[in-house]
Design an enzyme around this catalytic site. Structure first.
Site, PDB file in Angstrom:
ATOM      1  N   THR A  48       0.830  -1.209   0.000  1.00 22.63           N
ATOM      2  CA  THR A  48       0.000   0.000   0.000  1.00 22.63           C
ATOM      3  C   THR A  48       0.865   1.259   0.000  1.00 22.63           C
ATOM      4  O   THR A  48       1.811   1.361   0.782  1.00 22.63           O
ATOM      5  CB  THR A  48      -0.915   0.008   1.239  1.00 22.63           C
ATOM      6  N   ASN A  71       1.707  -8.302  12.883  1.00 21.60           N
ATOM      7  CA  ASN A  71       2.647  -7.301  12.391  1.00 21.60           C
ATOM      8  C   ASN A  71       2.149  -5.912  12.726  1.00 21.60           C
ATOM      9  O   ASN A  71       0.947  -5.649  12.722  1.00 21.60           O
ATOM     10  CB  ASN A  71       2.902  -7.475  10.889  1.00 21.60           C
ATOM     11  N   LEU A  75       2.743   0.523   7.450  1.00 27.36           N
ATOM     12  CA  LEU A  75       2.734   1.029   6.072  1.00 27.36           C
ATOM     13  C   LEU A  75       3.898   1.953   5.707  1.00 27.36           C
ATOM     14  O   LEU A  75       3.684   3.054   5.184  1.00 27.36           O
ATOM     15  CB  LEU A  75       1.414   1.769   5.783  1.00 27.36           C
ATOM     16  N   CYS A 132      -7.950   2.325   7.450  1.00 27.23           N
ATOM     17  CA  CYS A 132      -7.446   3.384   8.341  1.00 27.23           C
ATOM     18  C   CYS A 132      -8.560   4.373   8.673  1.00 27.23           C
ATOM     19  O   CYS A 132      -9.548   4.468   7.950  1.00 27.23           O
ATOM     20  CB  CYS A 132      -6.313   4.125   7.651  1.00 27.23           C
ATOM     21  N   THR A 194      -5.797  -7.929   7.827  1.00 27.42           N
ATOM     22  CA  THR A 194      -5.454  -8.559   9.114  1.00 27.42           C
ATOM     23  C   THR A 194      -6.479  -8.217  10.200  1.00 27.42           C
ATOM     24  O   THR A 194      -7.158  -7.199  10.131  1.00 27.42           O
ATOM     25  CB  THR A 194      -4.062  -8.084   9.586  1.00 27.42           C
ATOM     26  N   GLY A 245      -4.668 -16.697   5.592  1.00 28.33           N
ATOM     27  CA  GLY A 245      -4.107 -17.950   6.082  1.00 28.33           C
ATOM     28  C   GLY A 245      -4.017 -19.058   5.060  1.00 28.33           C
ATOM     29  O   GLY A 245      -3.765 -20.217   5.428  1.00 28.33           O
TER      30      GLY A 245
HETATM   31  C1  LIG Z   1       3.832  -8.095   7.018  1.00 24.88           C
HETATM   32  C2  LIG Z   1       2.490  -7.769   6.405  1.00 24.88           C
HETATM   33  C3  LIG Z   1       2.326  -6.569   5.698  1.00 24.88           C
HETATM   34  C4  LIG Z   1       1.085  -6.259   5.121  1.00 24.88           C
HETATM   35  N1  LIG Z   1       0.946  -5.096   4.419  1.00 24.88           N
HETATM   36  C5  LIG Z   1      -0.247  -4.792   3.853  1.00 24.88           C
HETATM   37  C6  LIG Z   1      -0.404  -3.616   3.061  1.00 24.88           C
HETATM   38  O1  LIG Z   1       0.539  -2.838   2.833  1.00 24.88           O
HETATM   39  N2  LIG Z   1      -1.640  -3.379   2.531  1.00 24.88           N
HETATM   40  C7  LIG Z   1      -2.711  -4.230   2.709  1.00 24.88           C
HETATM   41  O2  LIG Z   1      -3.797  -3.954   2.189  1.00 24.88           O
HETATM   42  N3  LIG Z   1      -2.571  -5.374   3.420  1.00 24.88           N
HETATM   43  C8  LIG Z   1      -1.383  -5.664   3.991  1.00 24.88           C
HETATM   44  N4  LIG Z   1      -1.238  -6.841   4.691  1.00 24.88           N
HETATM   45  C9  LIG Z   1      -2.378  -7.775   4.791  1.00 24.88           C
HETATM   46  C10 LIG Z   1      -2.257  -8.905   3.755  1.00 24.88           C
HETATM   47  O3  LIG Z   1      -2.285  -8.414   2.433  1.00 24.88           O
HETATM   48  C11 LIG Z   1      -3.428  -9.927   3.936  1.00 24.88           C
HETATM   49  O4  LIG Z   1      -4.647  -9.254   3.727  1.00 24.88           O
HETATM   50  C12 LIG Z   1      -3.448 -10.567   5.316  1.00 24.88           C
HETATM   51  O5  LIG Z   1      -2.146 -10.787   5.813  1.00 24.88           O
HETATM   52  C13 LIG Z   1      -4.240 -11.881   5.357  1.00 24.88           C
HETATM   53  O6  LIG Z   1      -3.653 -12.871   4.542  1.00 24.88           O
HETATM   54  P1  LIG Z   1      -2.603 -13.990   5.086  1.00 24.88           P
HETATM   55  O7  LIG Z   1      -3.204 -14.545   6.327  1.00 24.88           O
HETATM   56  O8  LIG Z   1      -2.472 -14.967   3.974  1.00 24.88           O
HETATM   57  O9  LIG Z   1      -1.334 -13.250   5.386  1.00 24.88           O
HETATM   58  C14 LIG Z   1      -0.010  -7.161   5.267  1.00 24.88           C
HETATM   59  C15 LIG Z   1       0.172  -8.365   5.973  1.00 24.88           C
HETATM   60  C16 LIG Z   1       1.398  -8.688   6.541  1.00 24.88           C
HETATM   61  C17 LIG Z   1       1.558  -9.984   7.275  1.00 24.88           C
END
Ligand SMILES: Cc1cc2nc3c(=O)[nH]c(=O)nc-3n(C[C@H](O)[C@H](O)[C@H](O)COP(=O)(O)O)c2cc1C
Length: 300
Positions: A48, A71, A75, A132, A194, A245
């Site tokens: 993002t 985490n 951003l 946000c 998240t 996940g």
């Molecule tokens: C380290 C980290 C950084 C992330 N940065 C962003 C981000 O910049 N923008 C966003 O929309 N989601 C961000 N997310 C969320 C992920 O894109 C995703 O929606 C979320 O982690 C759920 O998927 P997962 O369980 O497979 O990780 C981030 C997640 C993690 C773990």
């Protein structure tokens, strides 16, 4: 030949990355052209970006949980100008369509970001990260259907490119937010971002993470994400990109059975940077063994 179309954009398959979880620029430096030959995703979603550069939260930024992580990255990014000048030229040659994720702290800021990214032919789609607070109302844009509708309406006229609204699971009724986004002109929704979480320092009892709280991701949230994807998919006509996940083709298939058109891999890519390739292959094998081809000739 494209295996599916997502909002009119041809994709060779249904596996994307979750925004912020795969650094394609660093991966290119580490793996060279091999990354392009075996790129792990069928479309690439940028981390993002915001209008102004951000440092992100103070460390520590990660806490490992028994089935995932929390985490509080916050951003960090170069801001719009920095992204357009230095990151976009490095992302443009990727062998898959590029989705740029933007976040604004007001509707006007979001519109400014969308208008600037819309000017760039390298970008196939935009994703709106609305997790946000709106500084004007104090409400988290994506947690409230009316706020979400106003945000999508405000940016809709700024671009003809497909607009994906990324839903937060920290909402009372994500399906109502998705329906509001659809009504206001969003072309697709993606979910989940998240879930809010916290870890304490066992020595002091104080918050461990520099940002005090953070976002929980990984297998720990999969069952919650699956339920939200099913609820959203049964409420809207626009395509749904499911994530939360996913670590195997079987789990990706679950999200598609629940109504997702495509899936995204996040935390699993930290464990295995090639997870996208493996999951896509497992998903294809499953489709064949079931005698179905959920990704072939699918147009949405
Ligand atoms: C380290 C980290 C950084 C992330 N940065 C962003 C981000 O910049 N923008 C966003 O929309 N989601 C961000 N997310 C969320 C992920 O894109 C995703 O929606 C979320 O982690 C759920 O998927 P997962 O369980 O497979 O990780 C981030 C997640 C993690 C773990």
């Amino acid at each position: 030949m494209a295996a599916l179309e997502l909002c009119g954009v041809p994709l060779r398959g249904p596996v994307l990355n979750g925004s912020g979880t795969f650094d394609a620029i660093a991966a290119r430096r580490a793996f060279g052209d091999a990354l392009f030959e075996r790129f792990p995703f069928d479309a690439f979603v940028s981390k993002t970006i915001t209008l102004e550069p951000r440092q992100g939260n103070p460390p520590p930024r990660l806490w490992e949980t028994p089935a995932g992580m929390i985490n509080s990255i916050g951003l960090p990014n170069k801001g719009l100008e920095g992204f357009l000048a230095s990151d976009l030229p490095e992302l443009a040659p990727l062998p898959v369509p590029l989705v740029v994720s933007v976040m604004g702290f007001s509707r006007d800021e979001l519109a400014q970001l969308v208008a600037a990214v819309d000017d760039r032919d390298e970008v196939a789609m935009l994703e709106l990260n609305v997790s946000c607070p709106n500084v004007e109302t104090g409400l988290v844009m994506g947690a409230d259907p009316a706020e979400t509708a106003l945000a999508v309406e405000r940016v809709r006229s700024e671009t003809a490119k497909p607009l994906v609204l990324k839903l937060t699971p920290n909402a009372t009724d994500p399906a109502a937010v998705a329906a509001a986004a659809e009504g206001a002109g969003a072309d697709a929704v993606s979910l989940v971002n998240t879930l809010k979480g916290m870890a304490l320092d066992p020595e002091t009892g104080d918050p461990w993470l520099g940002g005090r709280t953070g976002g929980v991701s990984g297998p720990a949230i999969r069952a919650i994400a699956l339920e939200q994807v099913a609820a959203v998919a049964s409420r809207v006509e626009i395509p749904v990109i499911g994530m939360g996940g996913i670590a195997s083709g079987r789990q990706a298939a679950d999200f598609m059975d629940a109504g997702a058109t495509a899936v995204a891999i996040g935390t699993e890519s930290f464990r295995d940077p090639a997870a996208g390739c493996r999951i896509a292959a497992e998903l294809a094998d499953l489709s064949l063994s079931r005698g179905t081809r959920p990704t072939s000739s699918t147009t949405v």
